[in-house]
Design a protein around this motif. Structure first.
Motif, PDB file in Angstrom:
ATOM      1  N   PRO A 203      -6.231   5.062  -9.510  1.00  0.00           N
ATOM      2  CA  PRO A 203      -5.133   6.003  -9.260  1.00  0.00           C
ATOM      3  C   PRO A 203      -3.784   5.382  -9.638  1.00  0.00           C
ATOM      4  O   PRO A 203      -3.588   4.181  -9.458  1.00  0.00           O
ATOM      5  N   ASP A 204      -2.889   6.211 -10.173  1.00  0.00           N
ATOM      6  CA  ASP A 204      -1.576   5.734 -10.610  1.00  0.00           C
ATOM      7  C   ASP A 204      -0.630   5.709  -9.404  1.00  0.00           C
ATOM      8  O   ASP A 204      -0.116   6.752  -8.985  1.00  0.00           O
ATOM      9  N   LEU A 205      -0.388   4.522  -8.882  1.00  0.00           N
ATOM     10  CA  LEU A 205       0.419   4.433  -7.657  1.00  0.00           C
ATOM     11  C   LEU A 205       1.913   4.605  -7.923  1.00  0.00           C
ATOM     12  O   LEU A 205       2.702   4.706  -6.979  1.00  0.00           O
ATOM     13  N   ASP A 206       2.291   4.718  -9.204  1.00  0.00           N
ATOM     14  CA  ASP A 206       3.679   5.089  -9.495  1.00  0.00           C
ATOM     15  C   ASP A 206       3.965   6.499  -8.974  1.00  0.00           C
ATOM     16  O   ASP A 206       5.107   6.833  -8.659  1.00  0.00           O
ATOM     17  N   LEU A 207       2.929   7.319  -8.903  1.00  0.00           N
ATOM     18  CA  LEU A 207       3.119   8.678  -8.357  1.00  0.00           C
ATOM     19  C   LEU A 207       3.516   8.598  -6.881  1.00  0.00           C
ATOM     20  O   LEU A 207       4.326   9.382  -6.395  1.00  0.00           O
ATOM     21  N   ILE A 208       2.918   7.645  -6.174  1.00  0.00           N
ATOM     22  CA  ILE A 208       3.265   7.459  -4.750  1.00  0.00           C
ATOM     23  C   ILE A 208       4.712   6.968  -4.645  1.00  0.00           C
ATOM     24  O   ILE A 208       5.488   7.458  -3.809  1.00  0.00           O
ATOM     25  N   LYS A 209       5.082   6.029  -5.510  1.00  0.00           N
ATOM     26  CA  LYS A 209       6.471   5.510  -5.490  1.00  0.00           C
ATOM     27  C   LYS A 209       7.453   6.644  -5.786  1.00  0.00           C
ATOM     28  O   LYS A 209       8.499   6.766  -5.141  1.00  0.00           O
ATOM     29  N   TYR A 210       7.104   7.475  -6.758  1.00  0.00           N
ATOM     30  CA  TYR A 210       7.976   8.602  -7.125  1.00  0.00           C
ATOM     31  C   TYR A 210       8.157   9.529  -5.913  1.00  0.00           C
ATOM     32  O   TYR A 210       9.267   9.918  -5.559  1.00  0.00           O
ATOM     33  N   MET A 211       7.068   9.829  -5.255  1.00  0.00           N
ATOM     34  CA  MET A 211       7.157  10.714  -4.077  1.00  0.00           C
ATOM     35  C   MET A 211       7.948  10.046  -2.960  1.00  0.00           C
ATOM     36  O   MET A 211       8.732  10.685  -2.267  1.00  0.00           O
ATOM     37  N   TYR A 212       7.697   8.759  -2.778  1.00  0.00           N
ATOM     38  CA  TYR A 212       8.415   8.001  -1.736  1.00  0.00           C
ATOM     39  C   TYR A 212       9.922   8.173  -1.945  1.00  0.00           C
ATOM     40  O   TYR A 212      10.661   8.523  -1.015  1.00  0.00           O
ATOM     41  N   ASP A 213      10.361   7.936  -3.200  1.00  0.00           N
ATOM     42  CA  ASP A 213      11.803   7.985  -3.493  1.00  0.00           C
ATOM     43  C   ASP A 213      12.371   9.381  -3.254  1.00  0.00           C
ATOM     44  O   ASP A 213      13.496   9.523  -2.782  1.00  0.00           O
ATOM     45  N   GLU A 214      11.596  10.404  -3.577  1.00  0.00           N
ATOM     46  CA  GLU A 214      12.097  11.778  -3.413  1.00  0.00           C
ATOM     47  C   GLU A 214      12.066  12.222  -1.944  1.00  0.00           C
ATOM     48  O   GLU A 214      13.001  12.838  -1.447  1.00  0.00           O
ATOM     49  N   ILE A 215      10.966  11.887  -1.281  1.00  0.00           N
ATOM     50  CA  ILE A 215      10.775  12.377   0.093  1.00  0.00           C
ATOM     51  C   ILE A 215      11.686  11.622   1.077  1.00  0.00           C
ATOM     52  O   ILE A 215      12.155  12.172   2.068  1.00  0.00           O
TER      53      ILE A 215
ATOM     54  N   ARG B 119       6.868   1.525   0.125  1.00  0.00           N
ATOM     55  CA  ARG B 119       7.028   2.128  -1.196  1.00  0.00           C
ATOM     56  C   ARG B 119       5.864   1.746  -2.124  1.00  0.00           C
ATOM     57  O   ARG B 119       5.417   2.530  -2.951  1.00  0.00           O
ATOM     58  N   ASP B 120       5.371   0.507  -1.986  1.00  0.00           N
ATOM     59  CA  ASP B 120       4.279   0.088  -2.882  1.00  0.00           C
ATOM     60  C   ASP B 120       2.901   0.197  -2.215  1.00  0.00           C
ATOM     61  O   ASP B 120       1.954  -0.490  -2.587  1.00  0.00           O
ATOM     62  N   SER B 121       2.786   1.101  -1.241  1.00  0.00           N
ATOM     63  CA  SER B 121       1.482   1.334  -0.601  1.00  0.00           C
ATOM     64  C   SER B 121       0.606   2.213  -1.486  1.00  0.00           C
ATOM     65  O   SER B 121       1.096   2.844  -2.420  1.00  0.00           O
ATOM     66  N   SER B 122      -0.652   2.293  -1.113  1.00  0.00           N
ATOM     67  CA  SER B 122      -1.574   3.167  -1.860  1.00  0.00           C
ATOM     68  C   SER B 122      -1.465   4.610  -1.389  1.00  0.00           C
ATOM     69  O   SER B 122      -2.001   5.508  -2.036  1.00  0.00           O
ATOM     70  N   VAL B 123      -0.820   4.818  -0.240  1.00  0.00           N
ATOM     71  CA  VAL B 123      -0.658   6.176   0.296  1.00  0.00           C
ATOM     72  C   VAL B 123       0.798   6.353   0.726  1.00  0.00           C
ATOM     73  O   VAL B 123       1.516   5.371   0.898  1.00  0.00           O
ATOM     74  N   LEU B 124       1.182   7.614   0.901  1.00  0.00           N
ATOM     75  CA  LEU B 124       2.519   7.887   1.449  1.00  0.00           C
ATOM     76  C   LEU B 124       2.302   8.600   2.779  1.00  0.00           C
ATOM     77  O   LEU B 124       1.761   9.710   2.814  1.00  0.00           O
TER      78      LEU B 124
END
Ligand SMILES: Cc1ncc(COP(=O)(O)O)c(C=O)c1O
Length: 363
Positions: free
Chosen positions: A266-278, A290-295
């Motif tokens: 899984p691309d965990l950059d998607l999690i980072k992107y969501m972290y920054d927005e949310i 921010r660098d977790s596997s889940v948000l």
């Protein structure tokens, strides 16, 4: 109706086509039982099972396929281990607040003395304060916090307190995101579930470092070599731990699942992107990193179940509640949380759309 956006890979991963095809092919063209028949169809299934065991062994760096026991999942593996170790009140099992219910409860119910290992400020095992353990349960990656623990170091620290400690690793989440090498970790047991890596439900892998040390705890067909009068001669490992018919269709899907997850994590950059927005949304408090596997997060003045229902109405699937990990929520003094997780099949567009819906709900 909105398109479904599935952001719940950590609960169960969507299946790649290769897994579905392998299972359909097995059911349509190759089906027979294993370990029993001598016709060609049956011996081909035996070869399929052996091949899957070898691929699973290689996947986690096990030395031989006899260390790989097929179970019904991580939960089944942990229950079997707790019984195999034949624990009593005079033995100490160390657990942590990162545990999933599946990793801790079998040991609590065994009647052993259960001690909770302290965590540090970053919610990692506190390596300077590792308690004495006869059995040490290590959740390699919490399904709520999503941070990879340094399992090898935890095992080293546990061994300093007791060189004979038995270490049991819950790799249900970590196996999705990182390579596992049981030899390097030095663990005695490690469990994971096929469905979390894109394989099917009802199948798990239990690695046993010394498979001949333990007595079986489930009895039945397939694990007995011979019975003479009152003498029972069991098969050797791994079959001795696999009484009854194996989940063969799921095993047929295991090799393509392993190949797929190795090639497409899984691309965990998607999690980072969501972290920054949310993170920018006032009412949101993120509990993962921010660098977790889940948000994972909570929302002011909104019950997590209400959030789940509202986002669900937009077609977005996330996990809400205690995630079968009550202890970390108690530790953080919250009743539950909202968890977003991604598989390799999720796209940036889906994630952006989900963020829009979340903003809409929380405005
Ligand atoms: C960390 C962890 N351990 C154990 C389990 C239990 O896995 P299963 O339900 O497949 O047995 C899960 C599932 O969510 C998990 O995330």
């Amino acid at each position: 109706m909105n398109k479904i956006i599935y952001l719940d890979a950590a609960a169960s991963y969507q299946k790649p086509e290769s897994v579905i095809r392998a299972e359909v092919d097995f059911l349509s063209n190759k089906y027979a039982n294993s370990g029993r028949g001598i016709c060609r169809l049956a011996t081909d299934v035996d070869s399929m099972v052996l091949g899957a065991r070898q691929v699973a062994a290689e996947f986690i760096g096990a030395q031989t396929e006899s260390q790989i026991v097929f179970t019904a999942g991580t939960t089944d593996g942990f229950n079997k281990i707790a019984h195999m170790l034949r624990l009593g009140a005079n033995q100490t099992v160390v657990v942590s607040d990162l545990d999933h219910h599946s990793a801790r409860l079998p040991f609590v119910m065994s009647g052993a003395n259960v001690v909770v290992a302290p965590l540090d400020d970053e919610l990692n095992f506190d390596l300077n304060n590792v308690p004495y353990a006869d059995v040490f349960v290590i959740t390699a990656m919490s399904n709520v916090i999503g941070v990879q623990q340094d399992v090898a170091k935890i095992i080293d620290a546990a061994k300093q307190k007791n060189p004979n400690v038995i270490t049991v690793v819950d790799a249900a989440q970590s196996v999705v995101h990182s390579e596992i090498d049981v030899e390097k970790l030095g663990c005695d047991f490690l469990c994971f579930s096929a469905h979390k890596i894109g394989g099917d439900t009802g199948l798990g892998i239990m690695y046993i470092k010394n498979p001949d040390l333990y007595k079986p705890v489930v009895f039945g067909g397939g694990m007995v070599n011979r019975i003479m009068d009152n003498q029972i001669l069991f098969n050797s490992a791994p079959e001795v731990y696999e009484a009854g018919t194996l989940p063969l269709t799921q095993i047929a899907g295991l090799v393509p699942a392993i190949k797929n997850i190795k090639a497409n994590r899984p691309d965990l950059d998607l999690i980072k992107y969501m972290y920054d927005e949310i993170e920018k949304i006032d009412r949101v408090h993120i509990i993962s990193k921010r660098d977790s596997s889940v948000l994972s997060f909570v929302v002011d003045d909104m019950h997590v179940l209400d959030f789940g229902a509202l986002i669900g109405a937009y077609g977005v699937c996330v996990r809400v509640g205690n995630m079968c990990a009550s202890w970390i929520h108690q530790y953080l003094n919250i009743a539950g949380s909202i968890r977003i997780s991604v598989g390799a099949y999720n796209s940036l567009d889906e994630v952006k759309q989900a963020i829009e819906y979340i903003k809409e709900i929380l405005k």
